[in-house]
Design an enzyme around this catalytic site. Structure first.
Site, PDB file in Angstrom:
ATOM      1  N   GLU A  55       0.805  -1.223   0.000  1.00 15.67           N
ATOM      2  CA  GLU A  55       0.000   0.000   0.000  1.00 15.67           C
ATOM      3  C   GLU A  55       0.842   1.280   0.000  1.00 15.67           C
ATOM      4  OE1 GLU A  55      -3.600  -0.593   2.753  1.00 15.67           O
ATOM      5  OE2 GLU A  55      -2.254  -2.248   3.259  1.00 15.67           O
TER       6      GLU A  55
ATOM      7  N   SER B  83      -6.615  -2.981   2.658  1.00 20.06           N
ATOM      8  CA  SER B  83      -7.017  -2.460   1.345  1.00 20.06           C
ATOM      9  C   SER B  83      -7.422  -3.551   0.361  1.00 20.06           C
ATOM     10  CB  SER B  83      -5.896  -1.608   0.732  1.00 20.06           C
ATOM     11  OG  SER B  83      -5.705  -0.437   1.472  1.00 20.06           O
TER      12      SER B  83
ATOM     13  N   TYR C  83      -8.970   2.857  -4.837  1.00 21.24           N
ATOM     14  CA  TYR C  83      -8.043   3.965  -5.013  1.00 21.24           C
ATOM     15  C   TYR C  83      -7.948   4.499  -6.441  1.00 21.24           C
ATOM     16  CZ  TYR C  83      -6.765   2.463  -0.369  1.00 21.24           C
ATOM     17  OH  TYR C  83      -6.808   2.111   0.958  1.00 21.24           O
TER      18      TYR C  83
ATOM     19  N   ARG D  88     -11.905   2.748  10.989  1.00 18.51           N
ATOM     20  CA  ARG D  88     -12.999   2.553  10.032  1.00 18.51           C
ATOM     21  C   ARG D  88     -13.375   1.081  10.019  1.00 18.51           C
ATOM     22  NH1 ARG D  88     -10.779   2.668   5.137  1.00 18.51           N
ATOM     23  NH2 ARG D  88     -11.383   0.493   4.829  1.00 18.51           N
TER      24      ARG D  88
ATOM     25  N   ASP E 249     -15.582  -1.952   8.342  1.00 19.71           N
ATOM     26  CA  ASP E 249     -16.210  -2.329   7.081  1.00 19.71           C
ATOM     27  C   ASP E 249     -17.229  -3.435   7.298  1.00 19.71           C
ATOM     28  OD1 ASP E 249     -14.490  -0.512   5.907  1.00 19.71           O
ATOM     29  OD2 ASP E 249     -13.004  -2.038   5.363  1.00 19.71           O
TER      30      ASP E 249
ATOM     31  N   GLU F  91     -13.822  -6.169   8.892  1.00 19.31           N
ATOM     32  CA  GLU F  91     -12.592  -5.811   9.595  1.00 19.31           C
ATOM     33  C   GLU F  91     -12.713  -4.394  10.135  1.00 19.31           C
ATOM     34  OE1 GLU F  91      -9.060  -5.483   7.211  1.00 19.31           O
ATOM     35  OE2 GLU F  91     -10.134  -4.600   5.530  1.00 19.31           O
TER      36      GLU F  91
ATOM     37  N   ASN G 113     -10.197  -1.143  10.459  1.00 16.34           N
ATOM     38  CA  ASN G 113      -8.935  -0.597   9.968  1.00 16.34           C
ATOM     39  C   ASN G 113      -8.480   0.501  10.922  1.00 16.34           C
ATOM     40  OD1 ASN G 113      -6.939   0.809   8.495  1.00 16.34           O
ATOM     41  ND2 ASN G 113      -7.871   0.243   6.547  1.00 16.34           N
TER      42      ASN G 113
ATOM     43  N   GLY H 224      -7.195   5.273   5.090  1.00 15.80           N
ATOM     44  CA  GLY H 224      -6.592   6.198   4.147  1.00 15.80           C
ATOM     45  C   GLY H 224      -7.050   7.632   4.354  1.00 15.80           C
TER      46      GLY H 224
END
Length: 332
Positions: A28, A154, A228, A267, A269, A285, A287, A291
């Site tokens: 990443e 990611s 992205y 964050r 998900d 998950e 995070n 980002g």
């Protein structure tokens, strides 16, 4: 813009020297560089002195030489998100943003995350760790199922194995997929439905979940490229979902943030099978270092909650400084 959740004024009380740690050598890296540059520019616009550090093996010496007031950790993936860099900065006595060592170790590992969250009522898919070599002999779960690395973010290295997929049955050794790069993988049942996410930010009066965003990739699933690459995924913020599901997402995201001991921001998900109602909502998950690029979800949800990008960055830094002030040993 309106006030952020809780009505706080989101500014630091003095100008700081902030080192923005970015880059590194994980998969990443490009995302980290974009996140770090966005953070650095926002801090400079708000009058702070910024030192940009593209992480290499001499990172400890470079941080020590720059002697910042605080490090903004904009790294993604290993070793910036798994506790390695966090432990280094703990030893150096340098304040840094986002989650600490123990939280980072647990949250980067999807199996450890399940062990931390599921006993407390956080719904997550079942599954198990499998040896990659075994995949070439038999399926570890009934198809469809998902294979993913245990400690990558990611959506790096994620494969959805279906009855009519092109991986073979059993999976062919020469088929392109995560089994070519990892000795072990996490196998989980495939959860059909909608992809959603919710960000949590630490304010002075405590953490708050900001919003729920639905992610609609224009092709395939929400993988690295979809996350992205501009134009590949539609972000629906706030998500067009029933209030009960929205509130449940916010509640679970906040619960995961607290149970894991996240700091600054996180964050979480989700996948939601709307045919099953509340029983169809599952956490994929959490995070700990989401980002901060122009396409990233936490800044987007912060804007929805009334926070400019620079305010969000300063809020994350303020959380780090509060935590360091509590944990720092007394002089002498």
């Amino acid at each position: 813009m309106g006030n952020p959740p809780g009505g706080q004024t989101v500014t630091l009380d003095r100008k700081l020297h902030i080192a923005v740690l970015m880059g590194g050598w994980a998969n990443e890296r490009p995302v980290s560089l974009m996140s770090g540059e966005g953070v650095a520019k926002a801090l400079e616009e708000r009058g702070h002195r910024v030192t940009r550090i593209d992480m290499d093996r001499q990172v400890a010496a470079r941080i020590a030489e720059s002697a910042p007031d605080v490090v903004f950790n904009a790294l993604h993936g290993v070793p910036g998100e798994d506790g390695t860099v966090q432990g280094m900065m703990d030893l150096m006595g340098v304040p840094y943003t986002h989650s600490g060592l123990a939280t980072s170790v647990i949250a980067i590992d999807k199996q450890l995350t399940k062990q931390a969250l599921v006993p407390h009522g956080v719904p997550m898919p079942g599954g198990r760790i499998v040896r990659t070599a075994d995949l070439f002999e038999r399926d570890p779960l009934p198809r469809p199922y998902v294979l993913k690395p245990v400690n990558e973010g990611s959506s790096v290295g994620v494969a959805i194995v279906t009855e009519d997929g092109n991986y073979g049955n059993p999976i062919a050794r020469d088929a392109k997929g995560p089994w070519q790069d990892f000795a072990e993988l996490l196998a989980e049942p495939y959860i059909k439905g909608r992809e959603m996410t919710s960000a949590v930010v630490d304010f002075e009066d405590g953490p708050r979940a900001l919003a729920v965003t639905e992610l609609k990739p224009k092709s395939g699933f929400y993988d690295f490229d979809a996350k992205y690459t501009d134009g590949m995924t539609d972000h629906i913020c706030p998500a067009d979902i029933p209030e009960t599901i929205r509130d449940l997402c916010l509640e679970i995201a906040l619960k995961a943030h607290k149970l894991l001991g996240c700091r600054g921001t996180s964050r979480t998900d989700f996948r939601w099978d709307e045919e099953q109602g509340e029983d169809g909502l599952f956490v994929l998950e959490t995070n700990t270092q989401p980002g901060m690029t122009p396409l990233s979800l936490v800044p987007e949800q912060a804007r929805h909650a009334g926070m400019e990008y620079g305010e969000l960055v300063e809020t994350i830094i303020a959380a780090a400084l509060r935590d360091f002030a509590v944990k720092a040993p007394a002089d002498g």
